[in-house]
Write an enzyme that holds these catalytic residues in place. Structure first.
Site, PDB file in Angstrom:
ATOM      1  N   SER A  97       0.837  -1.280  -0.156  1.00  0.00           N
ATOM      2  CA  SER A  97       0.074  -0.031  -0.038  1.00  0.00           C
ATOM      3  C   SER A  97       0.712   1.243  -0.115  1.00  0.00           C
ATOM      4  O   SER A  97       0.287   2.449  -0.220  1.00  0.00           O
ATOM      5  CB  SER A  97      -1.003   0.026   1.259  1.00  0.00           C
ATOM      6  OG  SER A  97      -0.249   0.404   2.397  1.00  0.00           O
ATOM      7  N   LYS A 134       1.323   4.609   7.308  1.00  0.00           N
ATOM      8  CA  LYS A 134       0.364   5.494   6.118  1.00  0.00           C
ATOM      9  C   LYS A 134       0.927   6.892   6.445  1.00  0.00           C
ATOM     10  O   LYS A 134       1.402   7.036   7.391  1.00  0.00           O
ATOM     11  CB  LYS A 134      -0.921   5.193   6.679  1.00  0.00           C
ATOM     12  CG  LYS A 134      -1.545   3.877   6.499  1.00  0.00           C
ATOM     13  CD  LYS A 134      -1.706   3.464   4.849  1.00  0.00           C
ATOM     14  CE  LYS A 134      -2.466   2.144   4.762  1.00  0.00           C
ATOM     15  NZ  LYS A 134      -1.572   1.126   5.236  1.00  0.00           N
TER      16      LYS A 134
END
Length: 222
Positions: free
Chosen positions: A138, A175
């Site tokens: 990701s 993230k």
């Protein structure tokens, strides 16, 4: 050769690692480690560096140079032969070891575990407190790939847009972090369009906390 074998045995004894554990962590065969320990062979430079990293000693010390064996804040040992200088734009690295605290998800959060027995080595000027292994894809647009070593500076606050290790209950993910105080909302944004942002607000924020900001990534060439 005798000096190398003796220092290898000493480093293994100090680290508490057996030959099979050293083999697993270096990618060298157990038979080859046995040959090194018994003084039958001396590894090439790549093997010396792998052994030094796993055993937390400097390559130069393994090869018989005097001085402390601890890798932290020591020169890497990759000294050039006498009379040769580094080319412009190239600098010699000092090395430092960091504790590896487990895996960090680059995708859906995964269970965060501690591994106090393993250390990873990178440049001494990396301002980090621990290392995590990236899992998933990701964060690929930030050049963080599956299996990369992500070095984390421990803090409970990061600026908007910084990449951080974030714990969601007992799970952890890597993230970009964005916090909107007017809405009391936290958004964790991936660096891969195949994944959706993770949004937390209200009571859900009680289950989220920042572990630290990512300050460096180390990859192995394949």
């Amino acid at each position: 050769m005798d000096d190398f074998a003796a220092r290898l045995r000493q480093a293994m004894e100090n680290s508490g690692l057996r030959a099979n554990q050293v083999a697993d962590r270096t990618g060298l065969s157990k038979a080859r480690i046995s040959q090194y320990v018994n003084g039958r062979y001396t590894p090439k430079w790549d093997g010396i560096c792998r052994l030094a990293e796993v055993l937390s000693v400097s390559p130069a010390w393994l090869m018989g140079e005097d001085g402390a064996s601890d890798v932290q804040d020591l020169p890497s040992g990759r000294d050039l032969p006498a009379g040769r200088e580094l080319p412009a734009g190239v600098r010699r690295l000092d090395l430092r070891s960091y504790p590896m605290l487990g895996a960090i998800a680059c995708g859906a959060p995964i269970f965060a575990y501690e591994d106090g027995d393993t250390t990873y080595v990178t440049a001494a000027d990396t301002n980090a407190d621990f290392c995590l292994i990236a899992k998933g894809d990701s964060m690929v647009d930030a050049r963080i790939f599956d299996g990369d070593e992500v070095f984390i500076q421990q803090t409970d606050y990061v600026d908007n847009g910084e990449i951080a290790a974030v714990a969601v209950d007992d799970e952890a993910t890597l993230k970009r972090v964005f916090y909107y105080p007017g809405e009391n909302k936290l958004v964790l944004v991936p660096e891969n369009p195949a994944y959706h942002p993770m949004t937390f607000s209200g009571e859900d924020l009680n289950h989220v906390h920042i572990l630290g900001r990512a300050v460096a990534v180390q990859s192995k060439l394949k």
